[in-house]
Write a protein that holds these residues in place. Structure first.
Motif, PDB file in Angstrom:
ATOM      1  N   THR A  97       0.869  -1.146   0.036  1.00 43.17           N
ATOM      2  CA  THR A  97      -0.181  -0.158   0.019  1.00 43.17           C
ATOM      3  C   THR A  97       0.785   1.139   0.046  1.00 43.17           C
ATOM      4  OG1 THR A  97      -1.705   1.112   1.144  1.00 43.17           O
ATOM      5  CG2 THR A  97       0.085   0.049   2.521  1.00 43.17           C
ATOM      6  N   GLU A  99      -0.767   3.754   1.552  1.00 38.04           N
ATOM      7  CA  GLU A  99      -1.583   4.533   2.785  1.00 38.04           C
ATOM      8  C   GLU A  99      -0.944   4.353   4.113  1.00 38.04           C
ATOM      9  OE1 GLU A  99      -5.835   3.632   3.319  1.00 38.04           O
ATOM     10  OE2 GLU A  99      -5.818   5.519   4.522  1.00 38.04           O
ATOM     11  N   LEU A 102      -2.097   2.477   7.502  1.00 39.65           N
ATOM     12  CA  LEU A 102      -3.030   1.194   7.234  1.00 39.65           C
ATOM     13  C   LEU A 102      -2.407  -0.004   8.131  1.00 39.65           C
ATOM     14  CD1 LEU A 102      -5.375  -0.418   5.944  1.00 39.65           C
ATOM     15  CD2 LEU A 102      -4.044  -0.537   3.949  1.00 39.65           C
ATOM     16  N   SER A 105      -2.644  -0.038  11.665  1.00 41.74           N
ATOM     17  CA  SER A 105      -4.069  -0.197  11.921  1.00 41.74           C
ATOM     18  C   SER A 105      -4.301  -1.796  12.058  1.00 41.74           C
ATOM     19  CB  SER A 105      -4.960   0.468  10.957  1.00 41.74           C
ATOM     20  OG  SER A 105      -6.302   0.271  11.428  1.00 41.74           O
ATOM     21  N   HIS A 288     -13.424  -0.084   6.062  1.00 47.08           N
ATOM     22  CA  HIS A 288     -12.580  -0.134   4.965  1.00 47.08           C
ATOM     23  C   HIS A 288     -12.122  -1.426   4.700  1.00 47.08           C
ATOM     24  CE1 HIS A 288      -8.695   0.151   7.516  1.00 47.08           C
ATOM     25  NE2 HIS A 288      -9.681  -0.633   8.349  1.00 47.08           N
ATOM     26  N   ASN A 291      -9.353  -1.392   1.816  1.00 45.35           N
ATOM     27  CA  ASN A 291      -8.135  -1.207   2.138  1.00 45.35           C
ATOM     28  C   ASN A 291      -7.358  -2.804   2.264  1.00 45.35           C
ATOM     29  OD1 ASN A 291      -7.448   1.563   2.115  1.00 45.35           O
ATOM     30  ND2 ASN A 291      -8.189   1.719   4.253  1.00 45.35           N
ATOM     31  N   GLY A 381      -8.524  -4.942  10.303  1.00 47.69           N
ATOM     32  CA  GLY A 381      -8.436  -3.491  10.006  1.00 47.69           C
ATOM     33  C   GLY A 381      -9.882  -2.901  10.447  1.00 47.69           C
ATOM     34  N   LEU A 385      -9.754   0.511  13.041  1.00 47.03           N
ATOM     35  CA  LEU A 385     -10.391   1.572  12.280  1.00 47.03           C
ATOM     36  C   LEU A 385     -11.475   1.985  13.347  1.00 47.03           C
ATOM     37  CD1 LEU A 385     -10.670   4.176  10.428  1.00 47.03           C
ATOM     38  CD2 LEU A 385     -11.493   2.842   9.004  1.00 47.03           C
ATOM     39  N   HIS A 398      -3.652   9.543  11.400  1.00 42.64           N
ATOM     40  CA  HIS A 398      -3.058   9.877   9.958  1.00 42.64           C
ATOM     41  C   HIS A 398      -1.911  10.783   9.932  1.00 42.64           C
ATOM     42  CE1 HIS A 398      -5.254   6.738   7.513  1.00 42.64           C
ATOM     43  NE2 HIS A 398      -5.711   6.729   8.592  1.00 42.64           N
TER      44      HIS A 398
END
Ligand SMILES: CC(C)(COP(=O)([O-])OP(=O)([O-])OC[C@H]1O[C@@H](n2cnc3c(N)ncnc32)[C@H](O)[C@@H]1OP(=O)([O-])[O-])[C@@H](O)C(=O)NCCC(=O)NCCSC(=O)C[C@@](C)(O)CC(=O)[O-]
Ligand SMILES: NC(=O)C1=CN([C@@H]2O[C@H](COP(=O)(O)OP(=O)(O)OC[C@H]3O[C@@H](n4cnc5c(N)ncnc54)[C@H](OP(=O)(O)O)[C@@H]3O)[C@@H](O)[C@H]2O)C=CC1
Length: 403
Positions: A97, A99, A102, A105, A288, A291, A381, A385, A398
């Motif tokens: 990824t 991101e 992520l 998480s 998500h 993701n 995840g 989240l 973030h």
């Protein structure tokens, strides 16, 4: 002359086409020639794109007009304890990824799942579909075709299975709209994701239909399959693997590790993932899942466009005797451990991390195991989240990790 600069010159002069360079040089030289052409035409530097770590030839069935590779960072989350139908024990989950936050998480989710004794995962249904569309004259002919398909399933199965050693036709479901008839073929594709396999097999069955009935094939894919588009049929009927994972987490762990309570997560899940998604008419009743599906797809060589179907997931959360129960059910997760991008060296290593490279024993068990691992990663995840949202630290996390 077959060096890259000469090949590029010959393309410029119209002597060779951009896509036929592999017929005149090895795959790496052909890719270098294309980079030279693109660099001179665009002014862009492709130094990083050209600095890839596998022989270009290894990608010959994965891409045309290759110039190099985009490199997406890959990390691992876990290990996470999984009690699956096909995967068992502690597994690191490979995720690719860009991101930030992520992996942190999913890693936190995995660590919390471990503290709770591990997650359970099962594939509940399996089958890859292809739905050709036929033209008939009128509804009487439509009915005749539908009846013929119902009465001649074995004929269709024999024709389809002639084309494959592994694929098995499971059923054919007819749908008619006026003078268009769709036959949704569903196959057990074992360890292959199966789109090439089922397209070839269905085309063979369509040939028999055209010989035996008045119907004309308009296209081997009539969109009722449905591949790579948001569609309720996949969310309801499933496509690829329908897989579920769950975990029960003691209250103390939710409070200590996730900085929230089972009640707050259950309420958030209802208001956000269920009510919010319903109001938005979303197919994804989750936070998500895409993701994790996307990151694990990239890391293991799956067809990235099928993240569309992989997002058809429902997350549930409830308080049970003061503890938190969470589940994720992905209706249409299209995965394979043979074929397609799984053969590429880095992606194959990604599958190796999970111990599911190549064909399973029994056939199909490796792809089932991959689906279960993705479902547990998604569960981790979701847990993390939802907790970050409930404890109001999503944006700070973030800001710290992703900017
Ligand atoms: C970031 C955390 C985990 C901090 O959470 P925290 O509890 O403050 O972190 P911590 O420092 O106390 O560490 C707890 C655990 O998190 C993991 N962890 C912690 N840091 C790292 C790291 N650097 N690298 C790897 N793992 C890390 C690690 O497992 C660690 O345990 P340990 O191993 O130390 O015992 C938390 O705030 C969090 O999970 N936030 C949520 C972030 C997230 O899920 N982002 C992706 C989704 S956002 C999006 O794309 C979709 C969205 C939001 O639009 C969808 C929607 O509409 O809902
Ligand atoms: N054609 C299309 O319309 C579409 C194609 N795609 C692409 O299709 C590719 C994926 O198709 P897919 O059919 O999975 O892959 P491949 O076309 O690479 O075929 C995989 C083949 O592997 C063989 N095989 C060997 N061992 C096993 C095993 N254990 N289980 C199952 N099969 C095994 C099978 O051969 P055999 O059949 O002889 O048994 C199978 O057909 C991806 O590249 C994807 O991007 C994606 C969407 C649409």
């Amino acid at each position: 002359m077959t060096d890259a600069a000469s090949l590029a010159d010959r393309v410029r002069e119209g002597e060779l086409r951009l896509h036929e360079l592999e017929a005149h040089a090895d795959a790496d030289t052909a890719a270098e020639a294309r980079r030279l052409l693109v660099e001179s035409q665009s002014g862009a530097s492709l130094d990083s794109v050209g600095n890839y770590g596998f022989p270009a030839e290894a990608a010959d069935t994965a891409i045309e007009n290759m110039v190099g590779a985009i490199q997406v960072p890959m990390g691992v989350a876990g290990p996470v304890e999984i009690d699956g139908g096909s995967v068992d024990g502690e597994k690191y989950l490979p995720l690719a990824t860009t991101e930030g936050a992520l992996l942190a998480s999913v890693n936190r989710g995995c660590s919390v799942i471990n503290s709770a004794g591990g997650a359970t995962a099962r594939v509940l249904k399996s089958g890859m579909t292809r739905a050709p569309v036929f033209r008939v004259d009128d509804v009487a002919e439509a009915e005749a075709l539908v009846s013929w398909a119902r009465e001649n399933f074995q004929t269709l199965k024999d024709a389809a299975e002639e084309t494959t050693n592994h694929g098995e036709l499971l059923d054919v479901t007819p749908y008619a709209v006026g003078n268009s008839v769709f036959l949704r073929f569903r196959y057990d594709t074992k360890d292959a994701m199966g789109m090439n396999m089922v397209t070839i097999a269905t085309e063979a069955a369509c040939q028999v239909i055209e010989e035996e009935t008045t119907a004309s094939l308009v296209a081997v894919s009539g969109n009722l399959c449905t591949d790579k588009k948001p569609a309720a049929i996949n969310a309801v009927e499933g496509r690829g693997r329908s897989v579920t994972a769950d975990v029960r987490i003691p209250r103390e762990i939710v409070e200590d590790r996730l900085h929230t309570t089972p009640e707050a997560i259950a309420e958030l899940n209802t208001r956000k993932n269920l009510i919010g998604s319903a109001k938005a008419a979303s197919f994804g009743f989750n936070a998500h899942v895409a993701n994790v599906v996307a990151a694990m797809f990239l890391a293991t060589g799956q067809d990235e466009a099928q993240v569309v179907e992989g997002a058809n997931a429902i997350t549930t959360a409830e308080v049970q005797d003061g503890d938190l129960y969470v589940s994720v059910s992905i209706a249409s997760l299209e995965v394979g451990t043979v074929g397609g991008g799984t053969k590429l060296p880095t992606q194959s290593e990604g599958l190796g991390i999970l111990g599911v490279r190549g064909g399973g024993d029994p056939a199909g068990s490796n792809a089932d195991a991959l689906a279960e691992a993705i479902a547990v990663g998604s569960l981790a995840g979701e847990l993390s989240l939802l907790s970050a949202l409930a404890s109001r630290n999503l944006s700070s996390a973030h800001a710290e990790l992703g900017r």
